[in-house]
Every structure is written in structure tokens, then in C-alpha cells.
Design a protein around this motif. Structure first.
Motif, PDB file in Angstrom:
ATOM      1  N   MET A  36       0.811  -1.215   0.000  1.00 33.71           N
ATOM      2  CA  MET A  36       0.000   0.000   0.000  1.00 33.71           C
ATOM      3  C   MET A  36       0.851   1.274   0.000  1.00 33.71           C
ATOM      4  O   MET A  36       0.315   2.365   0.056  1.00 33.71           O
ATOM      5  CB  MET A  36      -0.920  -0.005   1.220  1.00 33.71           C
ATOM      6  N   ILE A  37       2.174   1.134  -0.056  1.00 39.92           N
ATOM      7  CA  ILE A  37       3.044   2.313  -0.025  1.00 39.92           C
ATOM      8  C   ILE A  37       3.189   2.833  -1.447  1.00 39.92           C
ATOM      9  O   ILE A  37       3.567   2.073  -2.314  1.00 39.92           O
ATOM     10  CB  ILE A  37       4.418   1.964   0.566  1.00 39.92           C
ATOM     11  N   PRO A  38       3.017   4.054  -1.786  1.00 36.85           N
ATOM     12  CA  PRO A  38       2.381   5.101  -0.997  1.00 36.85           C
ATOM     13  C   PRO A  38       0.858   4.991  -1.114  1.00 36.85           C
ATOM     14  O   PRO A  38       0.350   4.530  -2.127  1.00 36.85           O
ATOM     15  CB  PRO A  38       2.889   6.379  -1.632  1.00 36.85           C
ATOM     16  N   SER A  39       0.175   5.407  -0.104  1.00 36.27           N
ATOM     17  CA  SER A  39      -1.270   5.296  -0.100  1.00 36.27           C
ATOM     18  C   SER A  39      -1.872   6.355   0.804  1.00 36.27           C
ATOM     19  O   SER A  39      -1.250   6.794   1.768  1.00 36.27           O
ATOM     20  CB  SER A  39      -1.660   3.904   0.394  1.00 36.27           C
ATOM     21  N   LEU A  40      -3.108   6.700   0.522  1.00 34.53           N
ATOM     22  CA  LEU A  40      -3.826   7.644   1.376  1.00 34.53           C
ATOM     23  C   LEU A  40      -4.264   6.989   2.690  1.00 34.53           C
ATOM     24  O   LEU A  40      -4.659   7.684   3.615  1.00 34.53           O
ATOM     25  CB  LEU A  40      -5.038   8.202   0.634  1.00 34.53           C
ATOM     26  N   ALA A  41      -4.174   5.672   2.760  1.00 33.56           N
ATOM     27  CA  ALA A  41      -4.535   4.972   4.003  1.00 33.56           C
ATOM     28  C   ALA A  41      -3.678   5.455   5.164  1.00 33.56           C
ATOM     29  O   ALA A  41      -4.130   5.466   6.307  1.00 33.56           O
ATOM     30  CB  ALA A  41      -4.390   3.471   3.827  1.00 33.56           C
ATOM     31  N   TRP A  42      -2.459   5.856   4.868  1.00 35.29           N
ATOM     32  CA  TRP A  42      -1.572   6.334   5.934  1.00 35.29           C
ATOM     33  C   TRP A  42      -2.132   7.586   6.603  1.00 35.29           C
ATOM     34  O   TRP A  42      -1.871   7.816   7.781  1.00 35.29           O
ATOM     35  CB  TRP A  42      -0.177   6.605   5.376  1.00 35.29           C
ATOM     36  N   LEU A  43      -2.918   8.375   5.884  1.00 31.00           N
ATOM     37  CA  LEU A  43      -3.516   9.569   6.478  1.00 31.00           C
ATOM     38  C   LEU A  43      -4.545   9.213   7.544  1.00 31.00           C
ATOM     39  O   LEU A  43      -4.854  10.036   8.402  1.00 31.00           O
ATOM     40  CB  LEU A  43      -4.152  10.437   5.399  1.00 31.00           C
ATOM     41  N   LEU A  44      -5.074   8.009   7.498  1.00 29.49           N
ATOM     42  CA  LEU A  44      -6.004   7.547   8.525  1.00 29.49           C
ATOM     43  C   LEU A  44      -5.291   6.746   9.615  1.00 29.49           C
ATOM     44  O   LEU A  44      -5.660   6.817  10.782  1.00 29.49           O
ATOM     45  CB  LEU A  44      -7.101   6.688   7.893  1.00 29.49           C
ATOM     46  N   ILE A  45      -4.289   5.996   9.225  1.00 30.35           N
ATOM     47  CA  ILE A  45      -3.604   5.113  10.172  1.00 30.35           C
ATOM     48  C   ILE A  45      -2.738   5.899  11.150  1.00 30.35           C
ATOM     49  O   ILE A  45      -2.688   5.568  12.339  1.00 30.35           O
ATOM     50  CB  ILE A  45      -2.775   4.068   9.403  1.00 30.35           C
ATOM     51  N   LEU A  46      -2.075   6.938  10.694  1.00 30.60           N
ATOM     52  CA  LEU A  46      -1.217   7.718  11.582  1.00 30.60           C
ATOM     53  C   LEU A  46      -1.996   8.331  12.745  1.00 30.60           C
ATOM     54  O   LEU A  46      -1.622   8.137  13.903  1.00 30.60           O
ATOM     55  CB  LEU A  46      -0.455   8.785  10.789  1.00 30.60           C
ATOM     56  N   PRO A  47      -3.090   9.058  12.499  1.00 31.00           N
ATOM     57  CA  PRO A  47      -3.831   9.597  13.643  1.00 31.00           C
ATOM     58  C   PRO A  47      -4.520   8.509  14.472  1.00 31.00           C
ATOM     59  O   PRO A  47      -4.674   8.664  15.687  1.00 31.00           O
ATOM     60  CB  PRO A  47      -4.853  10.549  13.027  1.00 31.00           C
ATOM     61  N   ALA A  48      -4.920   7.407  13.845  1.00 31.23           N
ATOM     62  CA  ALA A  48      -5.556   6.333  14.611  1.00 31.23           C
ATOM     63  C   ALA A  48      -4.568   5.734  15.602  1.00 31.23           C
ATOM     64  O   ALA A  48      -4.919   5.490  16.764  1.00 31.23           O
ATOM     65  CB  ALA A  48      -6.081   5.253  13.664  1.00 31.23           C
TER      66      ALA A  48
END
Length: 160
Positions: A20-32
Motif C-alpha cells: 500500500m506504499i504510498p497510499s492515502l490509508a496512511w492519512l487515517l492510520i497515523l492519527p488512529a
């Protein structure tokens, strides 16, 4: 083979995240992950009856969060290494690393490594300057290691 569903979980860094790198999922996973680390720290401080819970959070949460990601990444790399090494010795048709039980068994060393790293790195670096007694350092670090270890790494990529 089917593509895996794009599910987002707290506390995860499964080996298949590398795709998944790069992915927009990281924008959700980091704050979670930040939220989960914060909750574990504050709840543990409350149960240990630490009067300085907010100060503890302010001075240590960024270190805890970064240590958690570094530890999860190291665990994921170990899972990848285990998968490659065992792939050389095992019949991948009978013991497929993407299905259960292969995925789970390949991930156990990575989860253990991440948990151990979370414990020792948090104990050594996250609570510097707070003058906490060693038994409280142990309890805080142990709670973070046990409750934020990346257990969901053990979820297989595919189900039969």
C-alpha cells in the motif's frame, strides 16, 4: 487471486501494508495509532493513580508514537525475512504464507519483536525527565507493549 479488501484497523502494520506504499490509508492510520497510544497511556496512568497524567502525556506521546511505528516496521521487516527464509524450505502450496495458518505463523516473530522493542525503547527514551520510579516505568512500558503490539499482523491476507 482476488485483491485483498482495503480495510483499515487500529494498531496494525501487517506485512501486506508494504503493497500500500504510498497510499492515502496512511492519512487515517497515523492519527488512529496516535489516538490508541494516547488512550493506552492516559488510561494506564489513571489506573496507576499518577497525578501527572496530562504532563506525562504532553512530554512523552510523540516519542511513544514514533517508537511504536519504528517497532511495528521492524516487526514487519522480520515477518518479511521469515517469509522469504521459510519459503525456501517449505512447500508454499501446503504452507502458503498468505493464508491461515501460514500467515499467522510467519507473523508471530514480528509481533513479538515489535512488542519487545516497544517495551524497551519506551522504558529507555519516552519517559526521560519525568522522574518516575522504576516500577512505574516498568508498568507504563509494559502496558504500552502489550496493548499496542501489532497483533493484527497475524490476520491473513486471503481467506479460503
Amino acid at each position: 487471486m482476488k485483491r485483498p479488501p482495503k480495510k483499515l484497523y487500529n494498531l496494525i502494520f501487517p506485512i501486506w501494508f508494504f503493497w500500500m506504499i504510498p497510499s492515502l490509508a496512511w492519512l487515517l492510520i497515523l492519527p488512529a495509532n496516535f489516538l490508541v497510544d494516547s488512550l493506552v497511556l492516559l488510561v494506564t496512568a489513571h489506573f496507576l493513580r499518577l497525578e501527572q497524567g496530562k504532563r506525562l502525556w504532553k512530554q512523552s506521546i510523540l516519542k511513544i508514537w514514533l517508537i511504536g511505528f519504528a517497532s511495528d516496521f521492524a516487526g514487519a521487516v522480520l515477518c518479511l525475512i521469515v517469509m522469504m527464509v521459510l519459503g525456501e524450505f517449505l512447500d508454499t502450496h501446503a504452507f502458503n504464507p498468505y493464508f491461515f495458518p501460514g500467515a499467522t505463523l510467519h507473523a508471530i516473530p514480528g509481533v513479538l519483536l515489535a512488542g519487545v522493542m516497544i517495551y524497551f525503547l519506551n522504558r529507555k527514551y519516552s519517559f526521560r525527565g519525568l522522574e518516575l520510579p522504576p516500577e512505574l516505568l516498568h508498568k507504563l512500558s509494559l502496558a504500552l507493549a502489550v496493548l499496542t503490539a501489532p497483533y493484527l499482523m497475524m490476520i491473513p491476507l486471503y481467506y479460503r
